[in-house]
Scaffold this active site. Sequence first.
Site, PDB file in Angstrom:
ATOM      1  N   PRO A  75       0.798  -1.221   0.000  1.00 12.19           N
ATOM      2  CA  PRO A  75       0.000   0.000   0.000  1.00 12.19           C
ATOM      3  C   PRO A  75       0.830   1.269   0.000  1.00 12.19           C
ATOM      4  O   PRO A  75       1.847   1.357   0.681  1.00 12.19           O
ATOM      5  CB  PRO A  75      -0.768  -0.101   1.310  1.00 12.19           C
ATOM      6  CG  PRO A  75       0.007  -1.063   2.148  1.00 12.19           C
ATOM      7  CD  PRO A  75       1.139  -1.606   1.366  1.00 12.19           C
ATOM      8  N   GLU A  76       0.359   2.215  -0.757  1.00 12.75           N
ATOM      9  CA  GLU A  76       0.944   3.554  -0.761  1.00 12.75           C
ATOM     10  C   GLU A  76      -0.048   4.493  -0.080  1.00 12.75           C
ATOM     11  O   GLU A  76      -1.046   4.048   0.458  1.00 12.75           O
ATOM     12  CB  GLU A  76       1.232   3.994  -2.197  1.00 12.75           C
ATOM     13  CG  GLU A  76       2.051   2.988  -2.981  1.00 12.75           C
ATOM     14  CD  GLU A  76       2.324   3.419  -4.408  1.00 12.75           C
ATOM     15  OE1 GLU A  76       2.448   4.632  -4.650  1.00 12.75           O
ATOM     16  OE2 GLU A  76       2.404   2.547  -5.290  1.00 12.75           O
TER      17      GLU A  76
END
Length: 272
Positions: free
Chosen positions: A2-3
């Site tokens: 995840p960013e």
Amino acid sequence: MPELPEVETIARGLARRITGDVIESVWLGDKPEPLKSPAAEIASVLVGKRISSIERAGKHIVFEITPLERGHSAKAAWIVHLGMTGRLQICPPEAEIAKHTHAILKLRSERELRFVDPRRFGRLSVVHGEFRSTGAEPLEIDLELFTKLFHGRKTPIKSALLNQKLLRGVGNIYADESLYRAGIRPQRRAAAVTRAQLAKLHRALKEVLREAITLGGSSVSDYVDADGEEGFFQLKHRVYGRQGKPCLRCKTPIRRIVIAGRSSHYCPKCQK
DNA sequence: ATACCGACCTGTCAGC
DNA sequence: TGCTGACAGGTCGGTA
């Protein structure tokens, strides 16, 4: 995995569901990698305390932890970094324990918050007092500070975007997508990007991150949010994962190269 | 001081 | 049906 947009989506989902809940007990698995603080310290900070808020800082999820009795405000925080494959799930206690579960928090509401992470690149830690994060928040930074970040840097602009000490929260997908929208090749030296292009990048980055948050992030392989829902921003990717496919603007095949060990996607015609 | 590069892990998928 | 190698959203520490 995840960013910034994915972590933001997860943090919001968790905040909506478990803010105010109380941690009754903590179980931590025997794999050492996920624990950045000693297990005993994590447990002692969390057990018997209230989750008073949940927020994102860069790619970290920050659970603010406060004592039940008001008065001595011994503030602390539980910090979760999801790495590449980390997930936080809210489950009923009878739900099957997924493979690669490394932490289980039993909550007063009879639910459990579980941390699952097959690759074990995720990290759990506790801090006493405020969590200090590095880098600027990309959604808040103004153009002047943004421009200064890249001044004199010989590294490729993409590497600079990924450097969490400069900006926190930008990862591989959103670096590529924002550079495409700004018309800048990822391998350009940061210092060689003009002021005008940096202004475009500043705008493009915020735009991409905001759109992605609106769509719940990008589900590329297995990302799901705290409610188990997939995001939809992967449908809006213009370069990431589109190598060999025509540029949506000029039909030139999208190229894939490796920069600093990360796959990087760009249009050789639209990006200079 | 700065910047690459391999290492850290497991899972999946393509190719043989 | 394996087996092998490449690859995956991230970060760190050693080295040049």
